[in-house]
Scaffold this motif. Structure first.
Motif, PDB file in Angstrom:
ATOM      1  N   PRO A  33      44.037  33.450  31.820  1.00 62.32           N
ATOM      2  CA  PRO A  33      44.315  33.238  33.251  1.00 62.32           C
ATOM      3  C   PRO A  33      44.854  34.494  33.926  1.00 62.32           C
ATOM      4  O   PRO A  33      44.503  34.778  35.085  1.00 62.32           O
ATOM      5  CB  PRO A  33      45.352  32.117  33.238  1.00 62.32           C
ATOM      6  N   HIS A  34      45.692  35.264  33.226  1.00 65.23           N
ATOM      7  CA  HIS A  34      46.250  36.495  33.797  1.00 65.23           C
ATOM      8  C   HIS A  34      45.134  37.485  34.118  1.00 65.23           C
ATOM      9  O   HIS A  34      45.134  38.115  35.196  1.00 65.23           O
ATOM     10  CB  HIS A  34      47.245  37.119  32.816  1.00 65.23           C
ATOM     11  N   GLU A  35      44.191  37.648  33.207  1.00 70.20           N
ATOM     12  CA  GLU A  35      43.090  38.588  33.443  1.00 70.20           C
ATOM     13  C   GLU A  35      42.220  38.136  34.610  1.00 70.20           C
ATOM     14  O   GLU A  35      41.775  38.961  35.429  1.00 70.20           O
ATOM     15  CB  GLU A  35      42.249  38.714  32.171  1.00 70.20           C
ATOM     16  N   ILE A  36      41.979  36.842  34.715  1.00 67.65           N
ATOM     17  CA  ILE A  36      41.146  36.325  35.797  1.00 67.65           C
ATOM     18  C   ILE A  36      41.827  36.502  37.141  1.00 67.65           C
ATOM     19  O   ILE A  36      41.224  36.965  38.121  1.00 67.65           O
ATOM     20  CB  ILE A  36      40.814  34.836  35.543  1.00 67.65           C
ATOM     21  N   GLU A  37      43.110  36.155  37.215  1.00 65.97           N
ATOM     22  CA  GLU A  37      43.826  36.209  38.487  1.00 65.97           C
ATOM     23  C   GLU A  37      44.075  37.643  38.961  1.00 65.97           C
ATOM     24  O   GLU A  37      44.303  37.871  40.147  1.00 65.97           O
ATOM     25  CB  GLU A  37      45.161  35.464  38.375  1.00 65.97           C
ATOM     26  N   ASN A  38      44.033  38.613  38.045  1.00 68.12           N
ATOM     27  CA  ASN A  38      44.292  39.996  38.430  1.00 68.12           C
ATOM     28  C   ASN A  38      43.023  40.797  38.688  1.00 68.12           C
ATOM     29  O   ASN A  38      43.093  42.007  38.897  1.00 68.12           O
ATOM     30  CB  ASN A  38      45.141  40.691  37.362  1.00 68.12           C
ATOM     31  N   ALA A  39      41.886  40.136  38.689  1.00 65.27           N
ATOM     32  CA  ALA A  39      40.619  40.787  39.035  1.00 65.27           C
ATOM     33  C   ALA A  39      40.196  40.325  40.424  1.00 65.27           C
ATOM     34  O   ALA A  39      40.119  39.128  40.684  1.00 65.27           O
ATOM     35  CB  ALA A  39      39.545  40.441  38.009  1.00 65.27           C
ATOM     36  N   THR A  40      39.948  41.259  41.316  1.00 68.65           N
ATOM     37  CA  THR A  40      39.504  40.895  42.665  1.00 68.65           C
ATOM     38  C   THR A  40      37.990  40.898  42.794  1.00 68.65           C
ATOM     39  O   THR A  40      37.452  40.439  43.800  1.00 68.65           O
ATOM     40  CB  THR A  40      40.111  41.847  43.716  1.00 68.65           C
ATOM     41  N   HIS A  41      37.305  41.417  41.767  1.00 68.98           N
ATOM     42  CA  HIS A  41      35.841  41.387  41.703  1.00 68.98           C
ATOM     43  C   HIS A  41      35.440  41.134  40.258  1.00 68.98           C
ATOM     44  O   HIS A  41      36.158  41.532  39.332  1.00 68.98           O
ATOM     45  CB  HIS A  41      35.231  42.716  42.173  1.00 68.98           C
ATOM     46  N   PRO A  42      34.285  40.510  40.017  1.00 69.70           N
ATOM     47  CA  PRO A  42      33.862  40.226  38.633  1.00 69.70           C
ATOM     48  C   PRO A  42      33.798  41.473  37.751  1.00 69.70           C
ATOM     49  O   PRO A  42      34.118  41.401  36.563  1.00 69.70           O
ATOM     50  CB  PRO A  42      32.485  39.585  38.815  1.00 69.70           C
ATOM     51  N   TYR A  43      33.417  42.619  38.307  1.00 69.07           N
ATOM     52  CA  TYR A  43      33.306  43.817  37.471  1.00 69.07           C
ATOM     53  C   TYR A  43      34.664  44.329  36.987  1.00 69.07           C
ATOM     54  O   TYR A  43      34.728  45.178  36.092  1.00 69.07           O
ATOM     55  CB  TYR A  43      32.537  44.921  38.209  1.00 69.07           C
ATOM     56  N   GLU A  44      35.747  43.834  37.568  1.00 71.38           N
ATOM     57  CA  GLU A  44      37.083  44.243  37.137  1.00 71.38           C
ATOM     58  C   GLU A  44      37.592  43.442  35.939  1.00 71.38           C
ATOM     59  O   GLU A  44      38.637  43.765  35.384  1.00 71.38           O
ATOM     60  CB  GLU A  44      38.071  44.109  38.299  1.00 71.38           C
ATOM     61  N   LEU A  45      36.856  42.424  35.536  1.00 73.22           N
ATOM     62  CA  LEU A  45      37.240  41.680  34.336  1.00 73.22           C
ATOM     63  C   LEU A  45      37.050  42.561  33.103  1.00 73.22           C
ATOM     64  O   LEU A  45      36.112  43.360  33.049  1.00 73.22           O
ATOM     65  CB  LEU A  45      36.399  40.406  34.222  1.00 73.22           C
ATOM     66  N   PRO A  46      37.903  42.444  32.106  1.00 74.72           N
ATOM     67  CA  PRO A  46      37.831  43.335  30.934  1.00 74.72           C
ATOM     68  C   PRO A  46      36.659  42.980  30.024  1.00 74.72           C
ATOM     69  O   PRO A  46      36.043  41.917  30.163  1.00 74.72           O
ATOM     70  CB  PRO A  46      39.166  43.085  30.233  1.00 74.72           C
ATOM     71  N   PRO A  47      36.331  43.861  29.077  1.00 79.75           N
ATOM     72  CA  PRO A  47      35.331  43.506  28.055  1.00 79.75           C
ATOM     73  C   PRO A  47      35.780  42.263  27.297  1.00 79.75           C
ATOM     74  O   PRO A  47      36.976  42.010  27.145  1.00 79.75           O
ATOM     75  CB  PRO A  47      35.310  44.746  27.142  1.00 79.75           C
TER      76      PRO A  47
END
Length: 210
Positions: free
Chosen positions: A150-164
């Motif tokens: 949830p932390h990774e999802i909420e801290n991405a403002t665009h899909p490409y900012e999600l981590p590997p």
């Protein structure tokens, strides 16, 4: 560490019970008890207990979260589906057995946000390509399996900012508060779709390897 005391271990003839008291990062302070009962057949009963602190207000979710290796990327569940469902978003769903890949549970929102929950889940299997993995089961639990926390999802403002993708993130819960959305400018969740905060909460589910 999230807990401030040593775990309590009770060894019985047919099981081992391990209990942790977790202190949550809230003001005022709050805590919960997480108890694992490991049985002789390899199954584990997980029980979460919490005494609400009314000053903290509404609780978004009551459950547990854990990680598996990303090789466990296939999901099968018996519950409501096939799309994501929530306490106040399930009128179009049907009870059935559904299958997909973990990555398919990330909704294609313009801004990454909470997604992928399933309500009314009787069992959920998270597996690798050989069908090995874990099965989670309980009394119509909420369940999700996603490639991000949830932390990774909420801290991405665009899909490409999600981590590997490195993990499969499992969440099993008694309930999540409803997502509301009666309008597009801030309507609150209806009271009947909120977690009660005026009495103790408990949640149980089972898990074992397959």
């Amino acid at each position: 560490d999230a807990w401030k005391s040593e775990p309590e271990v009770i060894v019985n003839e047919d099981c081992v019970i391990v209990s942790y008291q977790y202190y949550l990062p809230t003001i005022p302070e709050s805590s919960c008890i997480l108890r694992y009962t490991v049985k002789m057949d390899g199954s584990i009963k997980v029980r979460l207990e919490y005494n609400p602190v009314p000053e903290l207000g509404d609780m978004p979710e009551f459950g547990v979260i854990m990680k598996l290796d990303a090789d466990y990327k296939y999901l099968e569940w018996f519950g409501m589906g096939p799309e994501e469902t929530y306490a106040d978003k399930q009128k179009g769903a049907r009870l059935g057995v559904y299958k997909n890949q973990i990555k398919d549970n990330i909704a294609n929102y313009l801004v990454p946000q909470e997604c992928g929950n399933k309500v009314g889940v009787r069992y959920a299997k998270v597996m690798n390509h050989k069908g090995r993995g874990m099965i989670f089961y309980g009394n119509e639990i909420n369940f999700s399996a996603l490639p991000f926390t949830p932390h990774e999802i909420e801290n991405a403002t665009h899909p490409y900012e999600l981590p590997p993708i490195h993990y499969t993130v499992i969440r099993a819960s008694l309930m999540q508060m409803g997502i509301a959305g009666d309008d597009s400018w801030g309507a609150k969740t209806h009271d009947e779709f909120l977690l009660p905060i005026d009495s103790p909460l408990s949640f149980e589910f089972m898990m074992r390897g397959i």
